[in-house]
Scaffold this motif. Structure first.
Motif, mmCIF file in Angstrom:
data_model
loop_
_atom_site.group_PDB
_atom_site.id
_atom_site.type_symbol
_atom_site.label_atom_id
_atom_site.label_comp_id
_atom_site.label_asym_id
_atom_site.label_seq_id
_atom_site.Cartn_x
_atom_site.Cartn_y
_atom_site.Cartn_z
ATOM 1 N N ALA A 1 -2.540 -3.890 2.896
ATOM 2 C CA ALA A 1 -1.260 -3.273 2.537
ATOM 3 C C ALA A 1 -0.125 -3.855 3.379
ATOM 4 C CB ALA A 1 -1.327 -1.757 2.716
ATOM 5 N N LEU A 2 -0.377 -4.036 4.665
ATOM 6 C CA LEU A 2 0.632 -4.644 5.531
ATOM 7 C C LEU A 2 0.893 -6.086 5.110
ATOM 8 C CD1 LEU A 2 -0.583 -3.132 8.901
ATOM 9 C CD2 LEU A 2 1.639 -2.700 7.811
ATOM 10 N N GLN A 3 -0.140 -6.809 4.723
ATOM 11 C CA GLN A 3 0.043 -8.188 4.263
ATOM 12 C C GLN A 3 0.855 -8.228 2.980
ATOM 13 O OE1 GLN A 3 -0.853 -10.956 6.126
ATOM 14 N NE2 GLN A 3 0.554 -11.843 4.648
ATOM 15 N N ASN A 4 0.673 -7.231 2.118
ATOM 16 C CA ASN A 4 1.489 -7.149 0.897
ATOM 17 C C ASN A 4 2.963 -6.970 1.246
ATOM 18 O OD1 ASN A 4 -0.670 -7.473 -0.852
ATOM 19 N ND2 ASN A 4 -0.974 -5.276 -1.136
ATOM 20 N N VAL A 5 3.251 -6.171 2.252
ATOM 21 C CA VAL A 5 4.636 -5.988 2.700
ATOM 22 C C VAL A 5 5.181 -7.311 3.236
ATOM 23 C CG1 VAL A 5 6.125 -4.823 4.380
ATOM 24 C CG2 VAL A 5 4.358 -3.520 3.169
ATOM 25 N N VAL A 6 4.386 -7.986 4.058
ATOM 26 C CA VAL A 6 4.796 -9.288 4.611
ATOM 27 C C VAL A 6 5.098 -10.265 3.477
ATOM 28 C CG1 VAL A 6 3.953 -11.318 5.866
ATOM 29 C CG2 VAL A 6 3.632 -9.026 6.829
ATOM 30 N N ASN B 1 12.558 -12.432 7.021
ATOM 31 C CA ASN B 1 11.504 -13.311 7.536
ATOM 32 C C ASN B 1 11.091 -12.922 8.953
ATOM 33 O OD1 ASN B 1 10.697 -15.217 5.515
ATOM 34 N ND2 ASN B 1 12.734 -16.124 5.660
ATOM 35 N N SER B 2 12.060 -12.575 9.773
ATOM 36 C CA SER B 2 11.753 -12.161 11.143
ATOM 37 C C SER B 2 10.937 -10.875 11.151
ATOM 38 C CB SER B 2 13.057 -11.969 11.924
ATOM 39 O OG SER B 2 12.789 -11.484 13.215
ATOM 40 N N ASP B 3 11.319 -9.932 10.308
ATOM 41 C CA ASP B 3 10.567 -8.676 10.229
ATOM 42 C C ASP B 3 9.154 -8.907 9.698
ATOM 43 O OD1 ASP B 3 12.742 -7.356 11.271
ATOM 44 O OD2 ASP B 3 13.351 -6.443 9.376
ATOM 45 N N ALA B 4 8.998 -9.827 8.764
ATOM 46 C CA ALA B 4 7.663 -10.175 8.267
ATOM 47 C C ALA B 4 6.809 -10.735 9.405
ATOM 48 C CB ALA B 4 7.765 -11.183 7.125
ATOM 49 N N ASP B 5 7.401 -11.592 10.221
ATOM 50 C CA ASP B 5 6.677 -12.130 11.383
ATOM 51 C C ASP B 5 6.284 -11.017 12.349
ATOM 52 O OD1 ASP B 5 6.909 -14.699 10.385
ATOM 53 O OD2 ASP B 5 8.622 -15.226 11.671
ATOM 54 N N THR B 6 7.189 -10.082 12.562
ATOM 55 C CA THR B 6 6.903 -8.952 13.460
ATOM 56 C C THR B 6 5.732 -8.124 12.934
ATOM 57 O OG1 THR B 6 9.193 -8.856 14.221
ATOM 58 C CG2 THR B 6 7.860 -6.860 14.510
ATOM 59 N N ILE B 7 5.728 -7.857 11.642
ATOM 60 C CA ILE B 7 4.626 -7.091 11.048
ATOM 61 C C ILE B 7 3.310 -7.849 11.203
ATOM 62 C CG2 ILE B 7 3.682 -6.174 8.888
ATOM 63 C CD1 ILE B 7 6.643 -5.589 8.085
ATOM 64 N N ASN B 8 3.329 -9.162 10.992
ATOM 65 C CA ASN B 8 2.122 -9.967 11.204
ATOM 66 C C ASN B 8 1.626 -9.868 12.635
ATOM 67 O OD1 ASN B 8 1.268 -11.131 8.771
ATOM 68 N ND2 ASN B 8 2.802 -12.748 8.896
ATOM 69 N N GLN B 9 2.548 -9.969 13.588
ATOM 70 C CA GLN B 9 2.178 -9.890 15.002
ATOM 71 C C GLN B 9 1.615 -8.513 15.345
ATOM 72 O OE1 GLN B 9 5.760 -10.973 17.070
ATOM 73 N NE2 GLN B 9 5.662 -13.107 16.393
ATOM 74 N N LEU B 10 2.263 -7.466 14.871
ATOM 75 C CA LEU B 10 1.782 -6.103 15.143
ATOM 76 C C LEU B 10 0.412 -5.867 14.513
ATOM 77 C CD1 LEU B 10 5.074 -4.080 14.673
ATOM 78 C CD2 LEU B 10 3.849 -4.474 16.823
ATOM 79 N N THR B 11 0.223 -6.362 13.311
ATOM 80 C CA THR B 11 -1.076 -6.212 12.653
ATOM 81 C C THR B 11 -2.166 -6.895 13.465
ATOM 82 O OG1 THR B 11 -0.005 -6.100 10.483
ATOM 83 C CG2 THR B 11 -2.364 -6.641 10.513
ATOM 84 N N ALA B 12 -1.891 -8.102 13.935
ATOM 85 C CA ALA B 12 -2.875 -8.824 14.751
ATOM 86 C C ALA B 12 -3.151 -8.090 16.059
ATOM 87 C CB ALA B 12 -2.391 -10.241 15.024
ATOM 88 N N GLN B 13 -2.105 -7.590 16.698
ATOM 89 C CA GLN B 13 -2.288 -6.863 17.963
ATOM 90 C C GLN B 13 -3.109 -5.592 17.752
ATOM 91 O OE1 GLN B 13 1.662 -6.146 19.457
ATOM 92 N NE2 GLN B 13 2.024 -8.303 19.918
ATOM 93 N N LEU B 14 -2.787 -4.844 16.717
ATOM 94 C CA LEU B 14 -3.529 -3.612 16.449
ATOM 95 C C LEU B 14 -4.981 -3.907 16.083
ATOM 96 C CD1 LEU B 14 -0.790 -1.666 14.493
ATOM 97 C CD2 LEU B 14 -1.762 -1.027 16.709
ATOM 98 N N THR B 15 -5.196 -4.952 15.318
ATOM 99 C CA THR B 15 -6.563 -5.334 14.963
ATOM 100 C C THR B 15 -7.351 -5.687 16.216
ATOM 101 O OG1 THR B 15 -5.881 -6.105 12.775
ATOM 102 C CG2 THR B 15 -7.962 -6.980 13.647
ATOM 103 N N GLN B 16 -6.751 -6.459 17.103
ATOM 104 C CA GLN B 16 -7.431 -6.831 18.352
ATOM 105 C C GLN B 16 -7.726 -5.591 19.198
ATOM 106 O OE1 GLN B 16 -5.211 -9.370 20.999
ATOM 107 N NE2 GLN B 16 -7.081 -10.112 21.980
ATOM 108 N N ARG B 17 -6.760 -4.692 19.305
ATOM 109 C CA ARG B 17 -6.992 -3.471 20.091
ATOM 110 C C ARG B 17 -8.098 -2.621 19.473
ATOM 111 N NH1 ARG B 17 -3.113 -1.449 23.977
ATOM 112 N NH2 ARG B 17 -1.606 -3.104 24.365
#
Length: 89
Positions: free
Chosen positions: A62-67, A21-37
């Protein structure tokens, strides 16, 4: 003769569930950060359009599927740890 043992180390299963669950949250956060950048990076032309399209159309889903897979399996593992605890009581 070998003996087959079935079951789960309850603490390890719960720990794995928390990590997933923690890693899923991290992937969500990274995806949002990369999208914003990506959206804030001055980049123009066909390469930018192609990458932005790929990012939103392929990579983010694809990242959301992993999450989703991490979260679903974390739930399953937590339930199995609970089941194991009940069976062992």
């Amino acid at each position: 003769m070998s003996t087959t043992v079935y079951g789960m180390d309850i603490a390890a299963g719960r720990d794995l569930s928390r990590v997933m669950n923690s890693d899923a949250d991290t992937i969500n956060q990274l995806t949002a950060q990369l999208t914003q950048r990506l959206e804030n990076t001055p980049w123009y032309g066909p390469d930018a359009q192609r990458f932005t399209s790929d990012w939103h159309g392929q990579y983010v889903p694809a990242l959301q599927n992993v999450v989703n897979a991490l979260q679903e399996n974390a739930t399953i593992i937590a339930q199995q740890a609970d089941d194991q605890e009940r069976a062992s009581s």
